[in-house]
Design a protein around this motif. Structure first.
Motif: not given
Length: 514
Positions: A2, A23, A4, A31, A28
């Motif tokens: 991601s 996150a 982010s 990941q 998330d």
């Protein structure tokens, strides 16, 4: 990955990870790019009632349903590898509440681990009704100690021994703190550890081997001297089998025998705390010879051999002696030392695997015959050197403001209250304002016993100590068998003495020196 997440490397105590940003969702977290860590599940959970902990018999946690708010459930495995005799790795579970209080709690295991208890952070005393850590807003992690399954075969693997001893604590702590940073975009304000039995040993190990990682510890009935306690289980079995009719260990001492012992302890010691109530809170200079004629001589001699602890050929102590507490006739004491017709003694079902597989080098299939306890003590000392949490030098932990709360049942049949008292006295002489020990009259192992005041809250005690800086002198407690009554558990070596007034009120007691 991601977008982010950032990927600047971050080296923590045991794990190289990619330092993540916030996150955007619970999912998330799956990941995250953590070296050696596989996250198998990251799933948002609604507010719910979690079922009773199925492993409470091992961990000492309260076997009650738990109301929790919405949180993020994360599960994974650290250092997955092919070991000497199977697949290994450190499995963990973490729950990160939506309404986080800024604190982190590592929940200890029990037995020889090998399971993942729900990461709830219940107070590890089976009679406690105190609010679990997760329900208070803590982020909570639990683990399996580095192997799957509660048998002893994992100890064939060198790294699995090390993981259970202490290594897994550091690696799971690193991973948990990275997950906290990713989820909340800040580190925890306080990091606590709490457990009972082997979880209590792990708690003490957290203070001794990872003194900069935790600033608050709760250790219940800790198996801190586990290698020698394991040896002691074999001593007890050998001694009691010598008086067991037809080889039936459960009848070496009948319930009537133990009732007689308990009654004599009460007769000699109950009133010494100012109140005859079936509880021996004060010092008990018990004279067991008063039991001559009430127990058969061979049974009394066997009981004395057990209570005096294992000895070497020259009479030196190989573990510890035991206090005389009226809880000796309770189901919890019998479960470990004697067992019943329905269930063998835990000294028989758990003890041999712990001694032969985990603590002997190399691991053995059975205890060598004939029993030579001097040789056994020498053998277990190698693993005990890194497995036992018996170090008393806590200068870094203390310097960083670390606080340690220990509770211990006086009728514990597997880890002697006298042994932890000696450790506490020695450690407190070096860092006097770092630890407090609370003896629980009548309590067996991580809860249970006769009229025992096992309903208490050491986590709140620790929180208050950290917030105020004032060391606790007593811990309020209730007895599940006497719901109207409250009595203080006093910081060792003081004990609760009745001062007069309403016996159900804690204010009617004072903590006094012996």
């Amino acid at each position: 990955m991601s977008p982010s997440f950032l990927t600047a490397p971050l080296l923590l105590a045991g794990t190289l990870v990619a330092a993540p940003a916030m996150a955007s969702s619970c999912a998330d977290l799956s990941q995250l790019d953590l070296f050696g860590v596989e996250i198998s599940n990251a799933e948002a959970q609604p507010a719910q009632t979690l079922p009773p902990d199925p492993m409470s018999a091992m961990t000492g946690s309260s076997p009650r349903p738990v109301e929790v708010g919405a949180h993020c459930l994360v599960e994974g495995k650290i250092d997955d590898r092919e070991g000497v005799n199977g697949r290994y790795g450190i499995r963990f579970q973490m729950r990160l509440p939506d309404q986080w209080n800024g604190r982190f709690l590592f929940q200890g295991g029990g037995g020889m681990d090998g399971f993942i208890a729900p990461a709830i952070g219940s107070i590890p005393s089976t009679g406690s009704t105190a609010t679990p850590a997760l329900s208070r807003g803590y982020a909570v992690v639990s683990m399996d100690g580095g192997h799957n399954g509660q048998g002893g075969d994992f100890a064939e693997d060198q790294q699995a021994r090390l993981d259970l001893a202490y290594v897994a604590i550091g690696k799971v702590t690193d991973t948990a703190k990275v997950l906290i940073q990713a989820r909340y975009e800040k580190a925890p304000e306080h990091s606590f550890f709490m457990g009972c039995s082997n979880g209590g040993r792990e708690a003490m190990m957290a203070a001794q081997r990872f003194p900069t990682e935790f600033d608050g510890i709760v250790a219940g009935n800790p198996g801190f001297h586990l290698s020698r306690a394991s040896l002691t289980q074999a001593w007890d079995v050998q001694t009691l089998m010598s008086v067991a009719p037809n080889g039936d260990l459960s009848q070496a001492l009948t319930q009537s025998d133990l009732d007689s012992v308990s009654s004599e302890i009460l007769a000699q010691c109950d009133a010494k705390d100012g109140l005859e109530d079936g509880i021996v809170a004060g010092q008990c200079d018990f004279d067991p010879e008063a039991l001559r004629g009430k127990l058969a001589d061979n049974k009394l001699d066997a009981l004395l051999t057990v209570m005096n602890g294992p000895k070497g050929k020259n009479g030196e102590a190989l573990y510890s002696d035991w206090p005389w507490d009226p809880g000796i006739n309770s189901a919890g004491w019998r479960a470990w030392k004697l067992g019943s017709e329905q269930r063998p003694a835990m000294n028989l079902s758990i003890g041999p695997a712990s001694l032969t597989k985990l603590f002997m080098t190399p691991p053995q299939e059975s205890i060598p015959e004939p029993l030579d306890f001097d040789a056994l003590a020498r053998n277990v000392s190698s693993v005990g050197g890194y497995f036992d949490a018996d170090e008393v030098f806590l200068s870094t932990f203390a310097h960083q403001g670390g606080k340690l709360v220990i509770f211990q049942g006086l009728a514990d049949p597997v880890f002697s209250a006298n042994d932890i008292a000696r450790w506490y006295t020695e450690a407190s002489a070096i860092t006097p304002d770092t630890a407090r020990l609370f003896m629980v009259p009548g309590m067996t192992h991580c809860g249970g016993g006769n009229a025992t005041f096992e309903n208490f809250d050491p986590l709140t005690l620790l929180e208050n100590w950290k917030e105020t800086g004032e060391a606790p002198q007593m811990m309020p407690a209730r007895a599940p068998s006497m719901p109207e009554r409250e009595m203080p558990l006093c910081a060792y070596p003081t004990y609760a003495e009745y001062q007069g007034g309403e016996v159900n009120n804690a204010s009617s007691f004072a903590c006094v020196e012996p």
